[in-house]
Write a protein that holds these residues in place. Structure first.
Motif, short mmCIF file in Angstrom:
data_model
loop_
_atom_site.label_atom_id
_atom_site.label_comp_id
_atom_site.label_asym_id
_atom_site.label_seq_id
_atom_site.Cartn_x
_atom_site.Cartn_y
_atom_site.Cartn_z
N PHE A 45 -2.36 -40.73 7.59
CA PHE A 45 -1.37 -41.23 8.14
C PHE A 45 -1.82 -41.59 9.84
O PHE A 45 -1.14 -42.52 10.45
CB PHE A 45 -0.13 -40.30 8.25
N GLU A 72 2.29 -33.54 7.77
CA GLU A 72 1.11 -33.16 6.82
C GLU A 72 0.14 -32.12 7.27
O GLU A 72 0.04 -31.17 6.72
CB GLU A 72 0.04 -34.55 6.60
N GLU A 124 3.12 -40.97 -2.22
CA GLU A 124 4.22 -40.02 -1.57
C GLU A 124 5.58 -40.05 -2.72
O GLU A 124 6.04 -39.07 -2.81
CB GLU A 124 4.70 -40.42 -0.35
N GLU A 154 8.50 -35.28 2.51
CA GLU A 154 7.66 -36.36 1.63
C GLU A 154 8.71 -37.26 1.31
O GLU A 154 8.48 -38.20 1.11
CB GLU A 154 7.19 -35.74 0.42
N HIS A 157 8.43 -39.68 4.00
CA HIS A 157 7.01 -40.51 3.86
C HIS A 157 7.25 -41.59 2.86
O HIS A 157 6.57 -42.61 3.07
CB HIS A 157 5.87 -39.47 3.42
FE LIG Z 1 3.56 -36.79 2.62
#
Ligand SMILES: [Fe+2]
Ligand SMILES: [Fe+2]
Length: 256
Positions: A45, A72, A124, A154, A157
């Motif tokens: 990321f 994360e 994800e 998540e 994400h």
């Molecule tokens: Fe993630």
């Protein structure tokens, strides 16, 4: 080799959980594997945020990708905390990390979209399905609360990527869809290789394994394939991408 050592941070946030002796070793290995994976996703990321900034994406979106990197890292610590709580050590060799591809054959924006598809829409979304299922099998308690925290991040994400796809799909002409479709075949092949490597089928689970987050690899694999075929592929098709064809093509790709 530089070890990933999260002991100090992990010990500060250790949940109060117990594990029975027959499950302990597998539980520690499972959560240590997750620790490595989660921590490794942070760099992904960070790189995505950098690419988005260079491609001229809105600063609020770049900021979000940077926040995901921090999340994360924190997930890595939380998984390490479970390792410590079960009597293991939150230390491991780090994940071998390749740089996020730059995709220099296409525009900066399209390059970002390829990575967004791979990271958010594929990886994800699969994480949401797998963690979600695992969470439902866990009794209420501190471990489930910890997993819920990870799970909800998540979801964010994953949604980030789907929202970007929704925003950009209208601007893709037939050639762009074709190029993205070709890329998706490779992304599906990598996704499958990565997921199957992390979902070994080790035979029957010891009693109480699912209570502490050790899942049946065979069941998890089924859920993985169902998520790809029944959720991800149709959703991408809905945005005009030839995802079904890409998925079929991915079955014939042999990765080095
Ligand atoms: Fe993630
Ligand atoms: Fe995570």
């Amino acid at each position: 080799m530089n070890l990933l050592d999260l002991r100090a941070d992990a010990r500060a946030v250790m949940p109060h959980v117990n594990v029975s002796e027959p499950v302990r070793a597998r539980a520690i290995a499972t959560w240590r594997g997750r620790m490595i994976n989660e921590h490794g996703s942070s760099r992904v990321f960070d790189q995505l945020a950098r690419q988005m900034a260079l491609a001229g994406f809105e600063s609020s979106l770049v900021q979000q990708a940077s926040e995901f990197a921090a999340e994360e890292k924190h997930h890595g610590v939380l998984c390490g905390a479970v390792v410590e709580a079960f009597g293991g050590e939150a230390v491991a060799p780090p994940r071998v990390e390749h740089d996020l591809p730059e995709h220099e054959d296409v525009s900066r924006i399209e390059a970002v979209m390829r990575n967004v598809l791979s990271i958010s829409c594929l990886s994800e979304s699969v994480a949401v399905a797998l963690i979600g299922a695992e969470r439902l099998r866990m009794p209420e308690g501190e471990l489930r609360a910890l997993l819920t925290r990870i799970y909800s991040d998540e979801v964010g994400h994953s949604r980030f990527g789907w929202a970007l796809v929704a925003q950009h799909a209208g601007s893709w002409d037939a050639a762009a869809k074709e190029r993205l479709g070709k890329y998706l075949a490779l992304a599906f092949a990598h996704l499958e290789a990565h997921e199957l490597a992390h979902l070994p089928v080790l035979g029957p689970l010891p009693e109480g394994a699912e209570d502490v987050g050790v899942c049946d690899g065979g069941e998890a694999r089924k859920l993985f394939f169902a998520t790809v075929r029944e959720v991800i592929v149709p959703a991408l098709e809905g945005y005009g991408l030839p995802a079904e064809r890409a998925y079929q093509a991915s079955r014939r790709i042999v990765l080095q």
